[in-house]
Design an enzyme around this catalytic site. Sequence first.
Site, PDB file in Angstrom:
ATOM      1  N   LEU A   1       0.845  -1.198   0.000  1.00 23.36           N
ATOM      2  CA  LEU A   1       0.000   0.000   0.000  1.00 23.36           C
ATOM      3  C   LEU A   1       0.885   1.255   0.000  1.00 23.36           C
ATOM      4  CD1 LEU A   1      -2.653  -1.095   2.665  1.00 23.36           C
ATOM      5  CD2 LEU A   1      -2.481  -1.713   0.230  1.00 23.36           C
TER       6      LEU A   1
ATOM      7  N   GLY B   1      -1.252   6.559   0.010  1.00 22.57           N
ATOM      8  CA  GLY B   1      -1.564   7.624   0.969  1.00 22.57           C
ATOM      9  C   GLY B   1      -0.800   8.907   0.651  1.00 22.57           C
TER      10      GLY B   1
ATOM     11  N   ARG C   1       1.994  13.964   6.909  1.00 23.43           N
ATOM     12  CA  ARG C   1       2.846  14.314   8.047  1.00 23.43           C
ATOM     13  C   ARG C   1       4.315  14.520   7.653  1.00 23.43           C
ATOM     14  NH1 ARG C   1       0.412   9.437  11.590  1.00 23.43           N
ATOM     15  NH2 ARG C   1      -0.234   8.792   9.514  1.00 23.43           N
TER      16      ARG C   1
ATOM     17  N   THR D   1      -6.867   2.423   4.022  1.00 23.70           N
ATOM     18  CA  THR D   1      -6.072   1.248   3.665  1.00 23.70           C
ATOM     19  C   THR D   1      -6.950   0.116   3.115  1.00 23.70           C
ATOM     20  OG1 THR D   1      -6.186   0.659   6.015  1.00 23.70           O
ATOM     21  CG2 THR D   1      -4.152   1.674   5.251  1.00 23.70           C
TER      22      THR D   1
ATOM     23  N   GLY E   1      -2.515   1.522  15.413  1.00 20.94           N
ATOM     24  CA  GLY E   1      -3.739   0.783  15.718  1.00 20.94           C
ATOM     25  C   GLY E   1      -3.438  -0.233  16.812  1.00 20.94           C
TER      26      GLY E   1
ATOM     27  N   ARG F   1      35.786  12.929 -10.081  1.00 23.41           N
ATOM     28  CA  ARG F   1      34.489  12.965 -10.749  1.00 23.41           C
ATOM     29  C   ARG F   1      34.333  11.748 -11.667  1.00 23.41           C
ATOM     30  NH1 ARG F   1      34.721  18.653 -13.223  1.00 23.41           N
ATOM     31  NH2 ARG F   1      32.742  17.968 -14.129  1.00 23.41           N
TER      32      ARG F   1
ATOM     33  N   ASN G   1      40.807  21.174 -21.181  1.00 24.00           N
ATOM     34  CA  ASN G   1      40.100  20.241 -22.071  1.00 24.00           C
ATOM     35  C   ASN G   1      38.927  20.880 -22.801  1.00 24.00           C
ATOM     36  OD1 ASN G   1      38.850  20.540 -19.545  1.00 24.00           O
ATOM     37  ND2 ASN G   1      37.770  18.606 -19.751  1.00 24.00           N
TER      38      ASN G   1
HETATM   39  C1  UD1 Z   1      -1.994   2.021   9.594  1.00 28.84           C
HETATM   40  C2  UD1 Z   1      -2.993   1.078  10.282  1.00 28.84           C
HETATM   41  C3  UD1 Z   1      -2.635   0.994  11.767  1.00 28.84           C
HETATM   42  C4  UD1 Z   1      -1.204   0.509  11.917  1.00 28.84           C
HETATM   43  C5  UD1 Z   1      -0.241   1.386  11.113  1.00 28.84           C
HETATM   44  C6  UD1 Z   1       1.122   0.732  11.077  1.00 28.84           C
HETATM   45  C7  UD1 Z   1      -5.161   1.209   9.179  1.00 28.84           C
HETATM   46  C8  UD1 Z   1      -6.526   1.754   9.234  1.00 28.84           C
HETATM   47  N1  UD1 Z   1      -4.327   1.571  10.153  1.00 28.84           N
HETATM   48  O1  UD1 Z   1      -2.155   3.312  10.178  1.00 28.84           O
HETATM   49  O2  UD1 Z   1      -3.505   0.108  12.438  1.00 28.84           O
HETATM   50  O3  UD1 Z   1      -0.831   0.512  13.281  1.00 28.84           O
HETATM   51  O4  UD1 Z   1      -0.677   1.524   9.745  1.00 28.84           O
HETATM   52  O5  UD1 Z   1       2.085   1.534  10.454  1.00 28.84           O
HETATM   53  O6  UD1 Z   1      -4.845   0.465   8.261  1.00 28.84           O
HETATM   54  N2  UD1 Z   1      -2.454   4.061   2.281  1.00 28.84           N
HETATM   55  C9  UD1 Z   1      -3.038   3.902   1.047  1.00 28.84           C
HETATM   56  N3  UD1 Z   1      -4.237   4.491   0.824  1.00 28.84           N
HETATM   57  C10 UD1 Z   1      -4.882   5.220   1.764  1.00 28.84           C
HETATM   58  C11 UD1 Z   1      -4.279   5.364   3.035  1.00 28.84           C
HETATM   59  C12 UD1 Z   1      -3.072   4.768   3.274  1.00 28.84           C
HETATM   60  O7  UD1 Z   1      -2.482   3.266   0.171  1.00 28.84           O
HETATM   61  O8  UD1 Z   1      -5.975   5.714   1.477  1.00 28.84           O
HETATM   62  C13 UD1 Z   1      -1.130   3.463   2.500  1.00 28.84           C
HETATM   63  C14 UD1 Z   1      -0.105   4.528   2.855  1.00 28.84           C
HETATM   64  O9  UD1 Z   1       0.530   5.014   1.683  1.00 28.84           O
HETATM   65  C15 UD1 Z   1       0.865   3.768   3.742  1.00 28.84           C
HETATM   66  C16 UD1 Z   1      -0.022   2.710   4.393  1.00 28.84           C
HETATM   67  O10 UD1 Z   1      -1.176   2.599   3.597  1.00 28.84           O
HETATM   68  O11 UD1 Z   1       1.892   3.139   3.020  1.00 28.84           O
HETATM   69  C17 UD1 Z   1      -0.389   3.080   5.808  1.00 28.84           C
HETATM   70  O12 UD1 Z   1      -1.074   4.319   5.779  1.00 28.84           O
HETATM   71  P1  UD1 Z   1      -0.949   5.375   6.934  1.00 28.84           P
HETATM   72  O13 UD1 Z   1      -1.781   6.537   6.609  1.00 28.84           O
HETATM   73  O14 UD1 Z   1       0.473   5.597   7.290  1.00 28.84           O
HETATM   74  O15 UD1 Z   1      -1.693   4.552   8.093  1.00 28.84           O
HETATM   75  P2  UD1 Z   1      -1.448   4.670   9.625  1.00 28.84           P
HETATM   76  O16 UD1 Z   1      -2.232   5.818  10.146  1.00 28.84           O
HETATM   77  O17 UD1 Z   1      -0.002   4.652   9.903  1.00 28.84           O
HETATM   78 MG    MG Z   2       1.764   4.789   8.635  1.00 26.92          MG
END
Ligand code: UD1
Ligand code: MG
Length: 478
Positions: free
Chosen positions: A11, A14, A18, A84, A146, A339, A392
């Site tokens: 995944l 996101g 932050r 997620t 989580g 270089r 050069n």
């Molecule tokens: C998530 C988990 C949390 C866990 C934590 C661990 C959920 C709801 N929560 O929270 O329980 O403890 O990871 O690091 O899953 N992403 C997408 N699409 C989205 C949102 C996120 O692809 O719409 C991807 C982000 O790019 C990232 C990952 O999912 O690589 C985690 O997303 P992030 O927003 O960091 O979730 P956390 O709040 O950290």
């Molecule tokens: Mg995260």
Amino acid sequence: MADTNLAVIILAAGEGTRMRSAKPKVLHELAGRPLIGHVLSAAESLEPAHVVLVVRHQRERVEAAARELLPQIEIAVQSDVPGTGSAAEAGLALLDDDFVGDVLITSGDVPLLDGDALDKFVSQHRASGAAASVLTAQYADPSGYGRIVRSAAGDIEAIVEHRDATDDQLLIDEVNSGTYVFQANDLRQSLTGIGTDNAQNEKYLTDAIADLVAQGRPVSAQIIDDPVLVEGVNDRVQLSALATELNHRILAKWQRAGVTIQDTASTWIDVTVELGQDVTLLPGTLLQGTTVVQDEATIGPDTTLVDTEVGFGAEVVRTHALSARIGEHANVGPFAYLRPGTVLGADGKIGTFVETKNVTIGQGAKLPHLSYAGDAEIGEGSNIGAGTIFANYDGVHKHRSVVGPQVRTGAHNVFVAPVHIGAGVYSGAGTIIRKDVPAGALAITKAPQVNNEGWVIEHRAGSVSAEAAEAQHNTAEQ
Ligand code: UD1
Ligand code: MG
């Protein structure tokens, strides 16, 4: 061995708000690779049937970087629905409906979770007979993650996000790593039923766990023994903390393999670097990219080598080198800038305040002081005088010069390229070589020196120089 029953979904859709960055979070680097590079390499090591990357935010940039790192990557694009769970759905949709194997889901922002840890997690899941497994960790400070909610009997019941947790749930120190194994069909089914009724109005993948539990399916939560491995990067404080942690692990690996590292706080080595036995790294050394250092070489202090090869027993002191090759027992620095295309032969020397580019320096040849050599070849055993410039560039084009073997050039020469200097040539100090010099000749630029006697005493009367000159004249007269 290929695991045809496994698909990995990463995944990475996101926003990574932050990080407060124009660059996508998963492209920020540690140990010489973007976050996503570490995750892709861990996924690839399992040899799964599919590696799917889910993208959305700045998808072109993330996709391009991922394709470069892993050409066989399959790219899925997340829908407008955030969360997620929605991301996992997009990844699943890319797999054929007849893929009914295990789906390992992990995050693009958890860079230290390596292939060994993933492999162990999948094996344990398969041995457990559970319908799904979640990889968890215990943290003294679980904030932000989580929480794993377990029943009195110890079975996992649900995963509750920090922002959705009750005060009691916030006290739970076991957290969700964001890495899971599901059976493909179970996950397809669970995800269709999940809503967005939570603090973030997102579709949470974690709710698929609660769904399976509600169906009475066995779910296993495996606590990782090395909790640092599942730490996620959400901001730059965590990024640098994990970069430091990963670096210390890389340094320890090399120390155990026979490398001396004097100062682990100021030495940084990319995951892609290779080091030989009895290499010594002095403080302030950065080894990056595809750098390789052979046995018994000494690097540093204060040296950065990028994509550079260092031969057996060479010494490289206070140097910045990019795509260079340094031969065995050669000597570089202090204060040298190598270089791309610099090739220094065995026992050769590139000394102090010397810049080189696209130059081949033969065995035992020396460019010891205050010089620039670009687009040139310097023959075996030749010695280039202090303050020499290989000119050069004619303002439009670059030209190449060749210096033969065993040449001795005087201080402060200029070689105006293209020029060919034959074997064994000598040149005088201050020579400007504009035309070829045949083997064995002495090349010299004869501009007659004129001494205007008394000029300073007459034209700078009363100056300290004039007074000093007068004093010497007077002494000479007495
Ligand atoms: C998530 C988990 C949390 C866990 C934590 C661990 C959920 C709801 N929560 O929270 O329980 O403890 O990871 O690091 O899953 N992403 C997408 N699409 C989205 C949102 C996120 O692809 O719409 C991807 C982000 O790019 C990232 C990952 O999912 O690589 C985690 O997303 P992030 O927003 O960091 O979730 P956390 O709040 O950290
Ligand atoms: Mg995260």
